[in-house]
Design an enzyme around this catalytic site. Structure first.
Site, PDB file in Angstrom:
ATOM      1  N   ARG A   1       6.804   3.083 -31.744  1.00 35.63           N
ATOM      2  CA  ARG A   1       7.406   2.185 -32.725  1.00 35.63           C
ATOM      3  C   ARG A   1       8.865   2.547 -32.962  1.00 35.63           C
ATOM      4  O   ARG A   1       9.221   3.710 -32.993  1.00 35.63           O
ATOM      5  CB  ARG A   1       6.633   2.259 -34.050  1.00 35.63           C
TER       6      ARG A   1
ATOM      7  N   ARG B   1      11.590   7.729 -44.019  1.00 35.66           N
ATOM      8  CA  ARG B   1      10.352   7.117 -44.528  1.00 35.66           C
ATOM      9  C   ARG B   1       9.599   8.080 -45.441  1.00 35.66           C
ATOM     10  O   ARG B   1       9.027   7.679 -46.440  1.00 35.66           O
ATOM     11  CB  ARG B   1       9.465   6.681 -43.371  1.00 35.66           C
TER      12      ARG B   1
ATOM     13  N   LYS C   1      -3.645   6.348 -42.365  1.00 36.39           N
ATOM     14  CA  LYS C   1      -4.174   5.226 -43.149  1.00 36.39           C
ATOM     15  C   LYS C   1      -4.710   4.126 -42.234  1.00 36.39           C
ATOM     16  O   LYS C   1      -5.802   3.628 -42.428  1.00 36.39           O
ATOM     17  CB  LYS C   1      -3.081   4.599 -44.035  1.00 36.39           C
TER      18      LYS C   1
ATOM     19  N   ARG D   1       2.773  -0.237 -52.389  1.00 38.81           N
ATOM     20  CA  ARG D   1       3.614   0.875 -51.990  1.00 38.81           C
ATOM     21  C   ARG D   1       4.646   1.214 -53.043  1.00 38.81           C
ATOM     22  O   ARG D   1       5.430   2.130 -52.868  1.00 38.81           O
ATOM     23  CB  ARG D   1       4.352   0.445 -50.734  1.00 38.81           C
TER      24      ARG D   1
ATOM     25  N   ARG E   1       2.509   9.098 -31.471  1.00 41.60           N
ATOM     26  CA  ARG E   1       1.809   7.833 -31.698  1.00 41.60           C
ATOM     27  C   ARG E   1       2.273   6.772 -30.712  1.00 41.60           C
ATOM     28  O   ARG E   1       3.448   6.668 -30.387  1.00 41.60           O
ATOM     29  CB  ARG E   1       2.055   7.328 -33.113  1.00 41.60           C
TER      30      ARG E   1
HETATM   31  P1  AP5 Z   1      -1.779   6.130 -38.287  1.00 41.54           P
HETATM   32  O1  AP5 Z   1      -3.211   5.812 -38.575  1.00 41.54           O
HETATM   33  O2  AP5 Z   1      -1.015   5.179 -37.451  1.00 41.54           O
HETATM   34  O3  AP5 Z   1      -1.019   6.445 -39.668  1.00 41.54           O
HETATM   35  P2  AP5 Z   1      -0.540   5.522 -40.829  1.00 41.54           P
HETATM   36  O4  AP5 Z   1      -0.819   6.264 -42.091  1.00 41.54           O
HETATM   37  O5  AP5 Z   1      -1.100   4.138 -40.701  1.00 41.54           O
HETATM   38  O6  AP5 Z   1       1.011   5.557 -40.546  1.00 41.54           O
HETATM   39  P3  AP5 Z   1       2.087   4.402 -40.520  1.00 41.54           P
HETATM   40  O7  AP5 Z   1       3.300   4.941 -39.836  1.00 41.54           O
HETATM   41  O8  AP5 Z   1       1.512   3.131 -40.007  1.00 41.54           O
HETATM   42  O9  AP5 Z   1       2.393   4.308 -42.019  1.00 41.54           O
HETATM   43  P4  AP5 Z   1       3.573   3.701 -42.649  1.00 41.54           P
HETATM   44  O10 AP5 Z   1       3.034   3.678 -44.022  1.00 41.54           O
HETATM   45  O11 AP5 Z   1       4.860   4.391 -42.510  1.00 41.54           O
HETATM   46  O12 AP5 Z   1       3.818   2.363 -41.826  1.00 41.54           O
HETATM   47  P5  AP5 Z   1       3.471   0.830 -42.102  1.00 41.54           P
HETATM   48  O13 AP5 Z   1       3.160   0.190 -40.836  1.00 41.54           O
HETATM   49  O14 AP5 Z   1       2.508   0.727 -43.229  1.00 41.54           O
HETATM   50  O15 AP5 Z   1      -1.721   7.587 -37.652  1.00 41.54           O
HETATM   51  C1  AP5 Z   1      -0.504   8.147 -37.202  1.00 41.54           C
HETATM   52  C2  AP5 Z   1      -0.712   8.853 -35.848  1.00 41.54           C
HETATM   53  O16 AP5 Z   1      -1.517  10.009 -36.028  1.00 41.54           O
HETATM   54  C3  AP5 Z   1      -1.451   7.990 -34.823  1.00 41.54           C
HETATM   55  O17 AP5 Z   1      -0.935   8.237 -33.552  1.00 41.54           O
HETATM   56  C4  AP5 Z   1      -2.907   8.438 -34.923  1.00 41.54           C
HETATM   57  O18 AP5 Z   1      -3.604   8.261 -33.698  1.00 41.54           O
HETATM   58  C5  AP5 Z   1      -2.739   9.901 -35.288  1.00 41.54           C
HETATM   59  N1  AP5 Z   1      -3.792  10.370 -36.193  1.00 41.54           N
HETATM   60  C6  AP5 Z   1      -4.367   9.673 -37.229  1.00 41.54           C
HETATM   61  N2  AP5 Z   1      -5.286  10.439 -37.862  1.00 41.54           N
HETATM   62  C7  AP5 Z   1      -5.279  11.641 -37.223  1.00 41.54           C
HETATM   63  C8  AP5 Z   1      -5.991  12.862 -37.407  1.00 41.54           C
HETATM   64  N3  AP5 Z   1      -6.903  13.003 -38.381  1.00 41.54           N
HETATM   65  N4  AP5 Z   1      -5.715  13.892 -36.576  1.00 41.54           N
HETATM   66  C9  AP5 Z   1      -4.788  13.768 -35.586  1.00 41.54           C
HETATM   67  N5  AP5 Z   1      -4.081  12.639 -35.351  1.00 41.54           N
HETATM   68  C10 AP5 Z   1      -4.315  11.592 -36.161  1.00 41.54           C
HETATM   69  O19 AP5 Z   1       4.878   0.326 -42.620  1.00 41.54           O
HETATM   70  C11 AP5 Z   1       6.006   0.285 -41.762  1.00 41.54           C
HETATM   71  C12 AP5 Z   1       7.193  -0.257 -42.523  1.00 41.54           C
HETATM   72  O20 AP5 Z   1       6.919  -1.592 -42.983  1.00 41.54           O
HETATM   73  C13 AP5 Z   1       7.564   0.500 -43.788  1.00 41.54           C
HETATM   74  O21 AP5 Z   1       8.400   1.607 -43.507  1.00 41.54           O
HETATM   75  C14 AP5 Z   1       8.263  -0.592 -44.604  1.00 41.54           C
HETATM   76  O22 AP5 Z   1       9.568  -0.792 -44.147  1.00 41.54           O
HETATM   77  C15 AP5 Z   1       7.456  -1.818 -44.260  1.00 41.54           C
HETATM   78  N6  AP5 Z   1       6.355  -2.054 -45.222  1.00 41.54           N
HETATM   79  C16 AP5 Z   1       5.007  -2.030 -44.951  1.00 41.54           C
HETATM   80  N7  AP5 Z   1       4.294  -2.262 -46.059  1.00 41.54           N
HETATM   81  C17 AP5 Z   1       5.202  -2.414 -47.068  1.00 41.54           C
HETATM   82  C18 AP5 Z   1       5.077  -2.659 -48.462  1.00 41.54           C
HETATM   83  N8  AP5 Z   1       3.878  -2.772 -49.051  1.00 41.54           N
HETATM   84  N9  AP5 Z   1       6.220  -2.745 -49.197  1.00 41.54           N
HETATM   85  C19 AP5 Z   1       7.434  -2.634 -48.624  1.00 41.54           C
HETATM   86  N10 AP5 Z   1       7.610  -2.397 -47.305  1.00 41.54           N
HETATM   87  C20 AP5 Z   1       6.503  -2.288 -46.535  1.00 41.54           C
HETATM   88 MG    MG Z   2      -0.273   2.250 -40.252  1.00 44.00          MG
END
Ligand code: AP5
Ligand code: MG
Ligand code: ZN
Length: 214
Positions: free
Chosen positions: A160, A171, A13, A88, A127
């Site tokens: 991370r 997660r 994402k 979410r 990552r």
């Molecule tokens: P990446 O682009 O980083 O993936 P992502 O979908 O953004 O994954 P996240 O881990 O950031 O998602 P998340 O939803 O768990 O975390 P968030 O920060 O939102 O890609 C992942 C890896 O794969 C990278 O290394 C990339 O280079 C690689 N990659 C990407 N595309 C690829 C491809 N096509 N092929 C190969 N490799 C690829 O949230 C973290 C925490 O914050 C949550 O757990 C929660 O506690 C809190 N939080 C955040 N938002 C909320 C909310 N709205 N409500 C409540 N809690 C929240």
């Molecule tokens: Mg992300």
């Protein structure tokens, strides 16, 4: 243009949202990045968020919603945005709907980046994220020019805290329980678009630009 990125943790994402923001000139709003910046700066919000994030749990809706509503008030969000990691939960989506109704806007696309759970764990362990600007890399698939150093700002790249395999599993289960129902929610609104997130980064982006238009 108002876009929501849906997808499991690690689906890509953030990677795609950054590219969309650049191409279509709209801000990238990532709740995860905002929480991580607050943790780094040791704010009250950061302290509260960290305890949930480290366990792979969601930060409570009221904290998250008020933070996003504040962000929407900034001038750059007036003409659109790409939301990454928000909404979410169904209550978050309903709060977003209420806010949009009040301001007279609408979601144009909810893009679901579909990746099976089995691929997620590999992606997460490779990552690396910048401690300063939030840029994301992958040791295999999107390596930085210099190992351990951010291409954009020169700061340090880290694994991370929530990318340890046990936390990733938690997660994923939270995702299936609380976030996956949003796929139906946006399908019913007629704005859902599915992309195959298992393809290479650029191919995923091509699927997205085919939906959004050049
Ligand atoms: P990446 O682009 O980083 O993936 P992502 O979908 O953004 O994954 P996240 O881990 O950031 O998602 P998340 O939803 O768990 O975390 P968030 O920060 O939102 O890609 C992942 C890896 O794969 C990278 O290394 C990339 O280079 C690689 N990659 C990407 N595309 C690829 C491809 N096509 N092929 C190969 N490799 C690829 O949230 C973290 C925490 O914050 C949550 O757990 C929660 O506690 C809190 N939080 C955040 N938002 C909320 C909310 N709205 N409500 C409540 N809690 C929240
Ligand atoms: Mg992300
Ligand atoms: Zn950086």
């Amino acid at each position: 243009m108002r876009i929501i990125m849906l997808g499991a943790p690690g689906a890509g994402k953030g990677t795609q949202a950054k590219k969309i923001a650049e191409r279509y000139n709209i801000p990238h709003i990532s709740t995860g990045d905002i929480f991580r910046a607050n943790i780094k700066n040791e704010t009250e919000l950061g302290k509260k968020a960290k305890s949930y994030m480290d366990q792979g749990m969601l930060v409570p809706d009221e904290l998250t919603v008020s933070l996003v509503m504040d962000r929407f008030r900034e001038p750059d969000a007036k003409n659109g945005y790409v939301l990454d990691g928000f909404p979410r939960t169904i209550p978050q989506a309903e709060s977003l709907d209420t806010a949009l109704r009040e301001s007279g806007g609408q979601i144009d696309y909810a893009i679901n980046v579909d990746v099976p759970d089995a691929s997620i764990i590999t992606r997460m362990s490779g990552r690396r994220a910048c401690v300063n600007c939030g840029a994301t890399y992958h040791l295999q698939y999107a390596a930085p020019k210099k190992e351990g150093v951010c291409d954009h700002c020169g700061d340090t790249l880290i694994l991370r805290d929530d990318d340890k395999p046990e936390t990733v599993e938690k997660r994923l289960s939270v995702y299936h329980d609380q976030t996956q129902p949003l796929i139906d929610y946006y399908a019913q609104k007629g704005v859902l678009k599915e992309v195959d997130g298992t393809q290479d980064l650029e191919d995923v982006f091509r699927q997205i630009t085919a939906i959004l238009g050049e």
